[in-house]
Design a protein around this motif. Structure first.
Motif, PDB file in Angstrom:
ATOM      1  N   ALA A  45     -32.567  58.330 -67.203  1.00  0.00           N
ATOM      2  CA  ALA A  45     -32.072  58.865 -65.966  1.00  0.00           C
ATOM      3  C   ALA A  45     -31.181  57.702 -65.011  1.00  0.00           C
ATOM      4  CB  ALA A  45     -33.200  59.256 -65.123  1.00  0.00           C
ATOM      5  N   PRO A  46     -31.739  56.537 -65.066  1.00  0.00           N
ATOM      6  CA  PRO A  46     -30.702  55.628 -64.290  1.00  0.00           C
ATOM      7  C   PRO A  46     -29.450  55.477 -64.668  1.00  0.00           C
ATOM      8  CG  PRO A  46     -32.980  54.719 -64.709  1.00  0.00           C
ATOM      9  CD  PRO A  46     -32.894  56.058 -65.463  1.00  0.00           C
ATOM     10  N   ASN A  47     -29.354  55.294 -65.918  1.00  0.00           N
ATOM     11  CA  ASN A  47     -27.930  55.130 -66.766  1.00  0.00           C
ATOM     12  C   ASN A  47     -27.062  56.515 -66.668  1.00  0.00           C
ATOM     13  OD1 ASN A  47     -27.944  52.390 -67.718  1.00  0.00           O
ATOM     14  ND2 ASN A  47     -29.777  52.768 -68.738  1.00  0.00           N
ATOM     15  N   GLY A 115     -34.986  41.995 -64.626  1.00  0.00           N
ATOM     16  CA  GLY A 115     -36.242  42.606 -65.027  1.00  0.00           C
ATOM     17  C   GLY A 115     -36.734  42.702 -63.886  1.00  0.00           C
ATOM     18  N   HIS A 116     -37.068  41.643 -63.162  1.00  0.00           N
ATOM     19  CA  HIS A 116     -37.513  41.765 -61.722  1.00  0.00           C
ATOM     20  C   HIS A 116     -36.687  42.350 -60.802  1.00  0.00           C
ATOM     21  CE1 HIS A 116     -39.105  39.997 -58.002  1.00  0.00           C
ATOM     22  NE2 HIS A 116     -40.257  39.262 -58.759  1.00  0.00           N
ATOM     23  N   SER A 117     -37.146  43.125 -59.874  1.00  0.00           N
ATOM     24  CA  SER A 117     -36.101  43.777 -59.105  1.00  0.00           C
ATOM     25  C   SER A 117     -35.723  43.253 -57.773  1.00  0.00           C
ATOM     26  CB  SER A 117     -36.742  45.545 -58.671  1.00  0.00           C
ATOM     27  OG  SER A 117     -37.201  45.202 -57.403  1.00  0.00           O
ATOM     28  N   GLY A 147     -34.004  51.818 -54.262  1.00  0.00           N
ATOM     29  CA  GLY A 147     -35.336  51.580 -54.441  1.00  0.00           C
ATOM     30  C   GLY A 147     -35.519  49.776 -54.529  1.00  0.00           C
ATOM     31  N   ALA A 148     -34.737  49.307 -55.278  1.00  0.00           N
ATOM     32  CA  ALA A 148     -34.437  47.811 -55.481  1.00  0.00           C
ATOM     33  C   ALA A 148     -34.470  47.103 -53.993  1.00  0.00           C
ATOM     34  CB  ALA A 148     -33.706  47.332 -56.542  1.00  0.00           C
ATOM     35  N   LEU A 149     -33.484  47.823 -53.088  1.00  0.00           N
ATOM     36  CA  LEU A 149     -33.252  47.379 -51.653  1.00  0.00           C
ATOM     37  C   LEU A 149     -34.687  47.203 -51.007  1.00  0.00           C
ATOM     38  CD1 LEU A 149     -30.551  46.341 -50.210  1.00  0.00           C
ATOM     39  CD2 LEU A 149     -30.428  48.884 -49.458  1.00  0.00           C
ATOM     40  N   ASP A 174     -27.192  54.771 -54.385  1.00  0.00           N
ATOM     41  CA  ASP A 174     -28.184  55.405 -53.522  1.00  0.00           C
ATOM     42  C   ASP A 174     -28.433  56.689 -54.185  1.00  0.00           C
ATOM     43  OD1 ASP A 174     -29.688  56.759 -51.686  1.00  0.00           O
ATOM     44  OD2 ASP A 174     -28.322  56.581 -50.012  1.00  0.00           O
ATOM     45  N   ASN A 175     -29.383  56.759 -55.187  1.00  0.00           N
ATOM     46  CA  ASN A 175     -29.674  58.323 -55.742  1.00  0.00           C
ATOM     47  C   ASN A 175     -31.076  58.934 -55.159  1.00  0.00           C
ATOM     48  OD1 ASN A 175     -31.738  56.595 -56.846  1.00  0.00           O
ATOM     49  ND2 ASN A 175     -30.713  56.364 -58.874  1.00  0.00           N
ATOM     50  N   GLN A 176     -31.470  58.215 -53.843  1.00  0.00           N
ATOM     51  CA  GLN A 176     -32.715  58.705 -53.129  1.00  0.00           C
ATOM     52  C   GLN A 176     -33.984  58.449 -54.126  1.00  0.00           C
ATOM     53  OE1 GLN A 176     -30.382  62.248 -52.508  1.00  0.00           O
ATOM     54  NE2 GLN A 176     -29.137  60.386 -52.789  1.00  0.00           N
ATOM     55  N   MET A 282     -26.340  60.869 -58.589  1.00  0.00           N
ATOM     56  CA  MET A 282     -27.853  61.631 -58.926  1.00  0.00           C
ATOM     57  C   MET A 282     -28.085  61.127 -60.183  1.00  0.00           C
ATOM     58  SD  MET A 282     -27.567  65.615 -60.203  1.00  0.00           S
ATOM     59  CE  MET A 282     -28.520  66.634 -59.150  1.00  0.00           C
ATOM     60  N   LYS A 283     -29.414  60.663 -59.866  1.00  0.00           N
ATOM     61  CA  LYS A 283     -30.343  60.295 -61.030  1.00  0.00           C
ATOM     62  C   LYS A 283     -30.432  61.313 -62.135  1.00  0.00           C
ATOM     63  CE  LYS A 283     -34.158  56.951 -61.513  1.00  0.00           C
ATOM     64  NZ  LYS A 283     -34.959  56.038 -61.090  1.00  0.00           N
ATOM     65  N   GLY A 284     -30.001  60.897 -63.252  1.00  0.00           N
ATOM     66  CA  GLY A 284     -30.285  61.789 -64.434  1.00  0.00           C
ATOM     67  C   GLY A 284     -29.052  62.620 -64.659  1.00  0.00           C
TER      68      GLY A 284
END
Ligand SMILES: Cc1ncc(C[n+]2csc(CCOP(=O)(O)OP(=O)(O)O)c2C)c(N)n1
Length: 351
Positions: A45-47, A115-117, A147-149, A174-176, A282-284
């Motif tokens: 989904a992220p990709n 790998g580490h966010s 998320g990582a932010l 930003d995919n919420q 949009m994720k996915g």
């Protein structure tokens, strides 16, 4: 039907494409991702969400001279496809195969082992500052998710980035979603910024109206163009947060419109101070099951493409950890657990 991706084996092949060929390539890349990850498992989904964004970044910037750093790194598959590793995708995450994360030993286009966010802004800032000291004009780009932010280290980067003449661009994807839906104050803040499509449409509406007024209309339109920051602050006073950190804020922009992405990245290139480009994705995107369940398809084992059914696998570390923690919490009311943006992974077992 011809598949554009068949002819893309190196970054040069990709960069030779005409802009109007890119949307078809995006479709082919999505098909490639779904087909491969359905067999190997991986971060689907992220990709799927960053196909156009990654293409636009490689189209506008000159990697590896310009350096693109992917935060967490789980969304680097499109980058790997475009930088010469397409034919290795059957070995994804396998012994002696390609990694699911950027690896400096794998390619000169992989800048930082992640790998580490939440590390990308600080590492990009370090590289951008070194470039500045060496008198180089190369660009450094950090691609970081909403998320990582939220991770503390991201704020270390933001805190130190107030350096003029630095070719640092932070792309906020930003995919919420984190792994589960994003939560907290930052998430609410980004919600407000996203609703600024009101800003875009009202500005366009005003420009269209002015366009009908002969002579004076053109003049007023130019004034509006030039005062866009003032206008933005009038309508969207909250967009100032990133600007108070010393960034020029651009966006929010639709992260699936490759033409707009290319245009705004070219604009970001011209700004002589750090830029934060807010991209909404949009994720996915493009695979119905991943769009509906981005959390489940964040990192996934092999699955059936038609039905979206995921193969049974032995319980993961997260699953075992979650089960055990829930057991402990049932026995002892004093057990409190905190998770880094991934509650469903841990807590959905048994409660
Ligand atoms: C220090 C640390 N904490 C937690 C994680 C687990 N983790 C993996 S991806 C991710 C966040 C993903 O959200 P986002 O950055 O928005 O990217 P998206 O997958 O939505 O594109 C987290 C918290 C991690 N990799 N590193």
């Amino acid at each position: 039907m011809s598949n554009k991706l068949d002819n893309i084996n190196t970054l040069d092949d990709f960069k030779k494409l005409n802009i109007n060929e890119l949307p078809d390539l995006a479709t082919d890349i999505r098909e490639f991702l779904i087909s491969n990850v359905s067999k190997t498992g991986g971060h689907l989904a992220p990709n799927l969400g960053v196909v156009e964004l990654t293409m636009a970044l490689h189209y506008v910037f000159d990697s590896p001279k310009d350096k693109i750093i992917f935060d967490v790194g789980h969304q680097c598959y499109v980058h790997k496809i475009l930088t010469g590793r397409k034919n290795k995708f059957s070995t994804l995450r396998k012994m002696n195969g390609i990694s699911g994360f950027p690896k400096t030993r794998e390619s000169i286009h992989d800048i930082f082992n992640t790998g580490h966010s939440s590390t990308s802004i600080s590492s990009a800032l370090g590289i951008a500052t070194a470039n500045k000291l060496a008198g180089k004009n190369d660009y450094t780009i950090a691609v970081i998710g909403d998320g990582a932010l939220t991770g503390g280290l991201a704020f270390e980067g933001l805190n130190n980035a107030k350096i003029d003449d630095t070719n640092l661009i932070v792309v906020l994807n930003d995919n919420q979603m984190s792994i589960s839906p994003s939560v907290g104050n930052l998430s609410s803040y980004l919600n407000q910024l996203r609703s600024s499509s009101l800003y875009t449409s009202s500005k366009q509406g005003v420009k269209k109206f002015l366009g009908y007024i002969p002579f004076l209309g053109k003049f007023l339109t130019t004034i509006i163009e030039n005062s866009k920051d003032t206008l933005r602050h009038l309508i969207l006073p909250n967009s100032r947060m990133f600007e108070q950190f010393g960034f020029t804020y651009l966006g929010p922009i639709n992260g699936h419109d490759i033409n707009d992405l290319i245009k705004i990245l070219n604009r970001a290139k011209k700004v002589k101070k750090p830029v934060l480009l807010h991209v909404v994705t949009m994720k996915g995107k493009g695979y119905e099951y991943a769009e509906k369940n981005p959390d489940t398809f964040h990192g996934v084992g092999s699955f059936d493409i038609e039905s979206g059914k995921i193969s049974e696998s032995s319980p993961s570390y997260s699953k075992r950890f979650g089960k055990e923690l829930v057991k402990l919490a049932k026995e002892n009311k004093k057990v409190v657990a905190i998770t880094a943006a991934m509650p469903k992974r841990y807590w959905s077992f048994g409660i």
